[in-house]
Design a protein around this motif. Structure first.
Motif, mmCIF file in Angstrom:
data_model
loop_
_atom_site.group_PDB
_atom_site.id
_atom_site.type_symbol
_atom_site.label_atom_id
_atom_site.label_comp_id
_atom_site.label_asym_id
_atom_site.label_seq_id
_atom_site.Cartn_x
_atom_site.Cartn_y
_atom_site.Cartn_z
ATOM 1 N N PRO A 83 21.252 45.982 70.211
ATOM 2 C CA PRO A 83 22.124 46.939 69.534
ATOM 3 C C PRO A 83 23.539 46.860 70.123
ATOM 4 O O PRO A 83 23.711 46.790 71.340
ATOM 5 C CB PRO A 83 21.502 48.300 69.836
ATOM 6 N N LEU A 84 24.529 46.856 69.250
ATOM 7 C CA LEU A 84 25.915 46.763 69.700
ATOM 8 C C LEU A 84 26.695 48.039 69.426
ATOM 9 O O LEU A 84 27.891 48.086 69.657
ATOM 10 C CB LEU A 84 26.609 45.563 69.033
ATOM 11 N N GLY A 85 26.033 49.055 68.903
ATOM 12 C CA GLY A 85 26.690 50.327 68.608
ATOM 13 C C GLY A 85 27.287 50.370 67.217
ATOM 14 O O GLY A 85 27.542 49.346 66.598
ATOM 15 N N ASP A 86 27.485 51.569 66.691
ATOM 16 C CA ASP A 86 28.104 51.792 65.378
ATOM 17 C C ASP A 86 27.483 50.936 64.264
ATOM 18 O O ASP A 86 28.192 50.301 63.480
ATOM 19 C CB ASP A 86 29.608 51.521 65.421
ATOM 20 N N GLY A 87 26.166 50.882 64.183
ATOM 21 C CA GLY A 87 25.490 50.146 63.120
ATOM 22 C C GLY A 87 25.582 48.639 63.236
ATOM 23 O O GLY A 87 25.404 47.928 62.251
ATOM 24 N N GLY A 121 26.519 47.413 59.476
ATOM 25 C CA GLY A 121 26.278 48.254 58.305
ATOM 26 C C GLY A 121 25.121 47.691 57.499
ATOM 27 O O GLY A 121 24.070 47.386 58.029
ATOM 28 N N GLY A 122 25.308 47.510 56.201
ATOM 29 C CA GLY A 122 24.282 46.940 55.343
ATOM 30 C C GLY A 122 24.426 45.434 55.172
ATOM 31 O O GLY A 122 23.850 44.858 54.264
ATOM 32 N N HIS A 123 25.195 44.788 56.024
ATOM 33 C CA HIS A 123 25.470 43.356 55.909
ATOM 34 C C HIS A 123 24.924 42.608 57.125
ATOM 35 O O HIS A 123 24.720 43.183 58.187
ATOM 36 C CB HIS A 123 26.980 43.102 55.801
ATOM 37 N N ALA A 124 24.731 41.301 56.941
ATOM 38 C CA ALA A 124 24.305 40.446 58.048
ATOM 39 C C ALA A 124 24.823 39.033 57.813
ATOM 40 O O ALA A 124 24.807 38.531 56.689
ATOM 41 C CB ALA A 124 22.791 40.428 58.162
ATOM 42 N N VAL A 125 25.277 38.411 58.883
ATOM 43 C CA VAL A 125 25.752 37.039 58.859
ATOM 44 C C VAL A 125 24.974 36.280 59.926
ATOM 45 O O VAL A 125 24.907 36.724 61.072
ATOM 46 C CB VAL A 125 27.269 36.959 59.143
#
Length: 169
Positions: A83-87, A121-125
């Motif tokens: 986890p890196l914080g803020d979603g 957020g709702g994205h991933a790369v």
């Protein structure tokens, strides 16, 4: 044991996606695998998988598979979520498999794969790398999904001595 998952079984036949009947299993021959076998089908695929969830962020695993008279396969996996914080998060997925013949084929392969995915957020790369080494490509039952990070609908990227990169959104 808390956190431990164990699966085992034996498959005797397969139902291909484009067929309505059940048939004996065969080894995949798509691409340039260089896999040769004395026979074309097998009637037994045995498998066992152990995974252990150390905590919410880390899971490790070991698996064994055997297509009778074709190959034996051992594989290790490591999945970590940071986890890196803020979603935001960074997911690491590392996999290694060693496949050898079982007397009826020439299977000899080491497969290494790594996929790193940054989520926000709702994205991933994601960025993935996969490398095959040995005398043959990666062995798996025809019609099934291979346990590889770069196995996608258009290809398994598991040919002899093949290296592949993947960028994914």
């Amino acid at each position: 044991i808390d956190g431990l998952t164990f699966d085992a079984g034996r498959l005797r036949q397969v139902n291909q996606r484009d067929s309505s009947d059940y048939e004996d299993m065969s080894i995949t021959t798509v691409g340039v695998k260089n896999i040769r076998a004395r026979q074309t089908t097998s009637d037994a695929f045995d498998f066992a998988n152990l995974s252990y969830k150390w905590n919410d962020a880390l899971t490790t695993g070991y698996g064994f598979g055997r297509l009778d008279d074709f190959y034996r396969q051992h594989y290790l996996s490591l999945n970590h979520l940071l986890p890196l914080g803020d979603g935001q998060s960074l997911k690491s997925d590392l996999r290694f498999a060693r496949s050898t013949d079982e007397g009826g084929s020439n299977v000899d392969n080491k497969a290494f794969g790594a996929m790193f995915t940054y989520g926000f957020g709702g994205h991933a790369v994601g960025l993935g790398y996969q490398r095959m080494s040995g005398d043959t490509g990666f062995a798996y039952v025809n019609g099934s999904d291979a346990y590889l990070v770069n196995f996608v609908q258009i290809s398994d990227f598991a040919n002899r001595e093949e290296r592949s990169w993947q960028a994914r959104y």
